[in-house]
Write a protein that holds these residues in place. Structure first.
Motif, PDB file in Angstrom:
ATOM      1  N   MET A 588       0.831  -1.195   0.000  1.00 50.14           N
ATOM      2  CA  MET A 588       0.000   0.000   0.000  1.00 50.14           C
ATOM      3  C   MET A 588       0.873   1.256   0.000  1.00 50.14           C
ATOM      4  O   MET A 588       1.819   1.357   0.781  1.00 50.14           O
ATOM      5  CB  MET A 588      -0.906   0.001   1.230  1.00 50.14           C
ATOM      6  N   PRO A 589       0.604   2.214  -0.897  1.00 50.27           N
ATOM      7  CA  PRO A 589       1.409   3.446  -0.944  1.00 50.27           C
ATOM      8  C   PRO A 589       1.381   4.187   0.387  1.00 50.27           C
ATOM      9  O   PRO A 589       0.394   4.156   1.126  1.00 50.27           O
ATOM     10  CB  PRO A 589       0.734   4.266  -2.053  1.00 50.27           C
ATOM     11  N   ARG A 590       2.473   4.885   0.669  1.00 53.36           N
ATOM     12  CA  ARG A 590       2.574   5.638   1.918  1.00 53.36           C
ATOM     13  C   ARG A 590       1.883   6.991   1.782  1.00 53.36           C
ATOM     14  O   ARG A 590       1.895   7.608   0.719  1.00 53.36           O
ATOM     15  CB  ARG A 590       4.037   5.847   2.296  1.00 53.36           C
ATOM     16  N   THR A 591       1.314   7.433   2.884  1.00 50.83           N
ATOM     17  CA  THR A 591       0.635   8.734   2.889  1.00 50.83           C
ATOM     18  C   THR A 591       1.592   9.857   2.529  1.00 50.83           C
ATOM     19  O   THR A 591       1.247  10.779   1.782  1.00 50.83           O
ATOM     20  CB  THR A 591       0.016   8.992   4.277  1.00 50.83           C
ATOM     21  N   GLN A 592       2.828   9.810   3.050  1.00 52.35           N
ATOM     22  CA  GLN A 592       3.770  10.899   2.812  1.00 52.35           C
ATOM     23  C   GLN A 592       4.132  11.014   1.335  1.00 52.35           C
ATOM     24  O   GLN A 592       4.362  12.116   0.827  1.00 52.35           O
ATOM     25  CB  GLN A 592       5.026  10.703   3.653  1.00 52.35           C
ATOM     26  N   LEU A 632      -6.124  10.390  -0.081  1.00 51.89           N
ATOM     27  CA  LEU A 632      -5.894  10.132   1.345  1.00 51.89           C
ATOM     28  C   LEU A 632      -6.994   9.254   1.928  1.00 51.89           C
ATOM     29  O   LEU A 632      -6.723   8.354   2.742  1.00 51.89           O
ATOM     30  CB  LEU A 632      -5.825  11.458   2.101  1.00 51.89           C
ATOM     31  N   ASN A 633      -8.232   9.473   1.520  1.00 54.33           N
ATOM     32  CA  ASN A 633      -9.331   8.669   2.053  1.00 54.33           C
ATOM     33  C   ASN A 633      -9.336   7.257   1.476  1.00 54.33           C
ATOM     34  O   ASN A 633      -9.790   6.319   2.133  1.00 54.33           O
ATOM     35  CB  ASN A 633     -10.661   9.375   1.792  1.00 54.33           C
ATOM     36  N   ILE A 634      -8.817   7.079   0.264  1.00 50.40           N
ATOM     37  CA  ILE A 634      -8.645   5.724  -0.270  1.00 50.40           C
ATOM     38  C   ILE A 634      -7.621   4.962   0.566  1.00 50.40           C
ATOM     39  O   ILE A 634      -7.821   3.785   0.917  1.00 50.40           O
ATOM     40  CB  ILE A 634      -8.221   5.781  -1.751  1.00 50.40           C
ATOM     41  N   ILE A 635      -6.515   5.617   0.899  1.00 46.10           N
ATOM     42  CA  ILE A 635      -5.502   4.971   1.743  1.00 46.10           C
ATOM     43  C   ILE A 635      -6.099   4.602   3.096  1.00 46.10           C
ATOM     44  O   ILE A 635      -5.860   3.499   3.627  1.00 46.10           O
ATOM     45  CB  ILE A 635      -4.286   5.903   1.910  1.00 46.10           C
ATOM     46  N   ARG A 636      -6.908   5.491   3.674  1.00 49.20           N
ATOM     47  CA  ARG A 636      -7.517   5.202   4.981  1.00 49.20           C
ATOM     48  C   ARG A 636      -8.512   4.052   4.886  1.00 49.20           C
ATOM     49  O   ARG A 636      -8.618   3.238   5.813  1.00 49.20           O
ATOM     50  CB  ARG A 636      -8.198   6.466   5.510  1.00 49.20           C
ATOM     51  N   LEU A 637      -9.242   3.974   3.777  1.00 55.27           N
ATOM     52  CA  LEU A 637     -10.148   2.836   3.582  1.00 55.27           C
ATOM     53  C   LEU A 637      -9.370   1.523   3.557  1.00 55.27           C
ATOM     54  O   LEU A 637      -9.791   0.522   4.158  1.00 55.27           O
ATOM     55  CB  LEU A 637     -10.915   3.001   2.267  1.00 55.27           C
ATOM     56  N   ARG A 638      -8.238   1.522   2.882  1.00 53.68           N
ATOM     57  CA  ARG A 638      -7.436   0.305   2.809  1.00 53.68           C
ATOM     58  C   ARG A 638      -6.859  -0.056   4.177  1.00 53.68           C
ATOM     59  O   ARG A 638      -6.703  -1.242   4.501  1.00 53.68           O
ATOM     60  CB  ARG A 638      -6.322   0.481   1.780  1.00 53.68           C
ATOM     61  N   VAL A 639      -6.542   0.959   4.983  1.00 52.34           N
ATOM     62  CA  VAL A 639      -6.069   0.690   6.346  1.00 52.34           C
ATOM     63  C   VAL A 639      -7.172   0.026   7.166  1.00 52.34           C
ATOM     64  O   VAL A 639      -6.921  -0.911   7.940  1.00 52.34           O
ATOM     65  CB  VAL A 639      -5.597   1.998   7.010  1.00 52.34           C
ATOM     66  N   VAL A 640      -8.425   0.492   7.004  1.00 52.60           N
ATOM     67  CA  VAL A 640      -9.559  -0.128   7.702  1.00 52.60           C
ATOM     68  C   VAL A 640      -9.686  -1.592   7.293  1.00 52.60           C
ATOM     69  O   VAL A 640      -9.905  -2.478   8.139  1.00 52.60           O
ATOM     70  CB  VAL A 640     -10.859   0.648   7.399  1.00 52.60           C
TER      71      VAL A 640
END
Length: 734
Positions: A588-592, A632-640
């Protein structure tokens, strides 16, 4: 107003009051105010001009004392390396040494590989400079400068050796000596002017991060108050964040031996960018829910009051623990609101969807989003605190990834190669006596400006500065320099023109022209031990210089010229490609990384927008910021999903959306399927959340719903920007 004036008619009263008369100023006031940098400079500008002039004259003196064949190059190196801050100068000097070494080695290789073969030698130099410019476009700061320097240093040394290729090694050592001498003199003189360099660097870094934090908290506070224009006003902060990120590297150089304070400072800036994006997401959720929640209104008022006080409290280090404690308390309030709403929903006897159940869920969604926003601010303040002192045993590393435009890099390389090849062809055809100098200056100009996003603007200022250098050097060569025979008199004659150039270099309006003026003035004057520039040599050298810069300007305008519309088109397509990549990439790509690339894109748009952005640029800015928020919200969805706390049905709904997002084509047509799938997933999760008995799963689904709300809202609100099937105009969004 006197009582007598009250008896007069209103028109006479206004006239006699003097309020409607323009201010009377001396003739030529506007013109003289534009020259204030020259006759009333700031202390910092005067110090820079004096110390750089002293260093340049010192380098020139030593070069003449050493009987070097071309002493002006030592003074030119001083002006090239000199920067406004010591960190910038030291960093540029370091990378200049690296670039010089690479360029010198490549020059020796090319001269030895193609002796007496100009039709192989010049294409090889063109290709080498093109490759250097292409690679330089893909890196930042003075690493880019080192790459272009290796290109035109190769040209300078190799072309100088065309008349005597057997002495290529001595010519290489001579040019390298000039550069090392110039860097040494500039560093030595600058150190004498430096005072408390490490503490000043830490203080400057603190002030910049503090300014970014304060601006971000003000923007979020105003947004919570309902001022949607707050984000429009704060958009320029993204460009400031990128600029501060670049300057942190120079502050680290000035600090000397240090820990990882710079890494923590970069992490704080990244957290500020995420905080601004969280604020945009909060605005999107409030609009998407289309409801007013009394409990959230009360919590947001508490949060706004706290945020407005943060900038002043950051002035004092002792306040930081109290700020963090207040943040924890506010986050505790948000979590308590979530628990209260969830407990009330569980205890209710209503089993079907009603307005009350929806209101309780909306309350949890908004408070969860506010809790995460405050968490991002807490992270930013924690990194800000860590950047102020060295932490023993700290191994933290952080870098902000930049946007890379490979097509732009290829264009820059091709343009530079064509310029060198064409100038070499002109020399071969005409056998011009000053042809070597012509090609050399074309190489220098292309190296300095080929990596600029819009090189035409920079080269025009460069040409103006060269014209001033020709004019001033003409007075010196023809009127003053024929008389002095001692170096003291030579230094006295050169000092004032150099100081004037240094003052112009610190004035933003004249900095571009001053860079050229300071660079070429020593070369056009051409002081030496056994020679003195005569009128014929001066006019030939000046003509070759102006022709070379003019030729470079012509190439930049004619060969693959910079096009704002085309750059925005490429940037938009790359953004859509990255959105698809976020939904499916492994790992998964990093937020930074996502934040860094989009912040760079945003700052590019701001730089090209000018003082009054067009409606299309304004829409691009909004679209880029929205795309960053979606990512950013796609990354957060994947974290969930990775936490594995969702029931299978909810997991499938989110997976379905991510699969659709990974196929996002950007061609909306009439339907907008991705936005529709996001709304469908939101409805499914709402139903599943209401029927779920596991508290942990309900909290996770609440988070997922909050993220999907932002994604679906931004996809719908920015459909025209995200539609890559046609060029985007502001009218498309209306």
């Amino acid at each position: 107003m006197p009582a007598d004036l009250n008896r007069l008619p209103p028109v006479l009263t206004r006239l006699l009051s003097g309020k409607h008369f323009p201010t009377i100023r001396a003739p030529g006031y506007a013109r003289m105010s534009g020259l204030k940098w020259l006759y009333a400079p700031t202390p910092e500008a005067l110090a820079f001009a004096v110390r750089t002039t002293v260093a340049a004259l010192m380098a020139l003196t030593i070069a003449m004392w050493m009987e070097l064949d071309d002493p002006p190059w030592a003074a030119m190196t001083v002006w090239i390396v000199a920067q406004g801050s010591r960190g910038e100068s030291l960093s540029k000097a370091r990378w200049r040494l690296v670039g010089t070494a690479v360029g010198a080695i490549s020059a020796v290789i090319l001269v030895c590989a193609f002796p007496q073969a100009p039709w192989l030698f010049f294409p090889a130099i063109s290709i080498w400079i093109g490759l250097c410019c292409m690679c330089a476009t893909l890196v930042r700061n003075f690493r880019s400068y080192a790459l272009v320097l290796s290109g035109y240093t190769c040209a300078i040394i190799a072309l100088a050796a065309t008349r005597d290729p057997d002495n290529i090694f001595m010519i290489t050592m001579s040019r390298t000596t000039y550069i090392v001498l110039g860097i040494t003199c500039e560093t030595l003189v600058a150190v004498l002017f430096a005072h408390n360099l490490a503490s000043s660097a830490r203080r400057n870094m603190r002030q910049k991060i503090q300014m970014a934090l304060g601006s971000a908290t003000d923007a979020v506070a105003n947004l919570l108050a309902g001022d949607e224009a707050a984000f429009i006003r704060s958009r320029a902060l993204f460009g400031t964040i990128l600029s501060i990120n670049d300057q942190i590297e120079f502050s680290e150089v000035e600090m000397g031996p240090h820990g990882h304070e710079g890494d923590h400072a970069r992490a704080a800036l990244a957290a500020v960018s995420v905080l601004l994006s969280r604020g945009l997401g909060m605005m999107a959720r409030i609009k998407a829910l289309e409801t007013r929640n009394e409990q959230f209104t009360e919590t947001s008022l508490l949060t706004r009051t706290f945020l407005l006080g943060v900038p002043a409290r950051l002035e004092n280090d002792s306040e930081i623990p109290h700020i963090q404690q207040d943040l924890q308390d506010l986050r505790g309030v948000c979590r308590q609101r979530i628990i209260d709403a969830l407990a009330h929903e569980i205890s209710t006897t209503i089993t079907t969807e009603t307005a009350e159940v929806d209101d309780l869920l909306n309350c949890r969604i908004l408070h969860n989003a506010l809790d995460e926003l405050l968490g991002e601010l807490e992270q930013a303040i924690q990194e800000f605190d860590a950047s102020q002192h060295e932490i023993r045993g700290d191994h933290f590393h952080f870098r902000i990834e930049a946007h890379r435009d490979f097509k732009e890099a290829a264009y820059n390389g091709i343009r530079a190669a064509v310029a060198i090849g064409a100038s070499a062809a002109i020399w071969e055809v005409t056998a011009w006596a000053n042809g070597i100098g012509f090609i050399t200056m074309v190489a220098v100009t292309c190296g300095l400006f080929a990596t600029r996003e819009n090189p035409v603007v920079g080269t025009m200022n460069f040409l103006r500065g060269a014209c001033w250098a020709v004019l001033v050097s003409g007075f010196l060569v023809l009127l003053f320099l024929p008389r002095p025979a001692e170096f003291e008199m030579l230094a006295a004659v050169l000092a004032l023109p150099m100081i004037a150039g240094g003052l112009a270099a610190r004035n933003p309006a004249t900095a571009g022209a001053a860079a050229s003026y300071c660079l070429f003035l020593p070369n056009l004057v051409g002081p030496g031990n056994q020679t003195r520039l005569n009128e014929i040599a001066y006019f030939n050298a000046s003509f070759a210089l102006l022709c070379s810069i003019g030729f470079a300007v012509l190439i930049f305008r004619a060969v693959l010229p910079f096009d704002n519309d085309e750059e925005r088109w490429r940037m938009r397509n790359r953004t859509l490609h990255d959105l698809r990549h976020l939904a499916s990439a492994q790992p998964m790509p990093r937020t930074q990384s996502w934040i860094g690339r989009n912040t760079d894109r945003f700052s590019r748009l701001i730089r090209h927008a000018g003082p009054t952005p067009t409606p299309t640029i304004e829409a691009y800015l909004q679209g880029t910021l929205s795309a960053m928020t979606i990512g950013l919200n796609i990354i957060r969805l994947r974290v969930v999903l990775e936490r594995g706390q969702l029931p299978p049905a909810a997991h499938r709904a989110i997976e379905l959306f991510l699969t659709r997002m990974s196929q996002f084509s950007g061609r909306y047509g009439r339907f907008g399927r991705t936005a529709r799938v996001a709304r469908g997933a939101t409805r499914s999760l709402r139903r599943l959340e209401a029927a779920e008995a596991n508290i942990t799963s309900r909290i996770e689904m609440t988070r997922a719903i909050a993220y999907l709300l932002v994604i679906s809202y931004e996809l719908g609100a920015n459909a025209a920007f995200l539609d890559a099937s046609q060029p985007y105009r502001a009218s498309d969004a209306s």
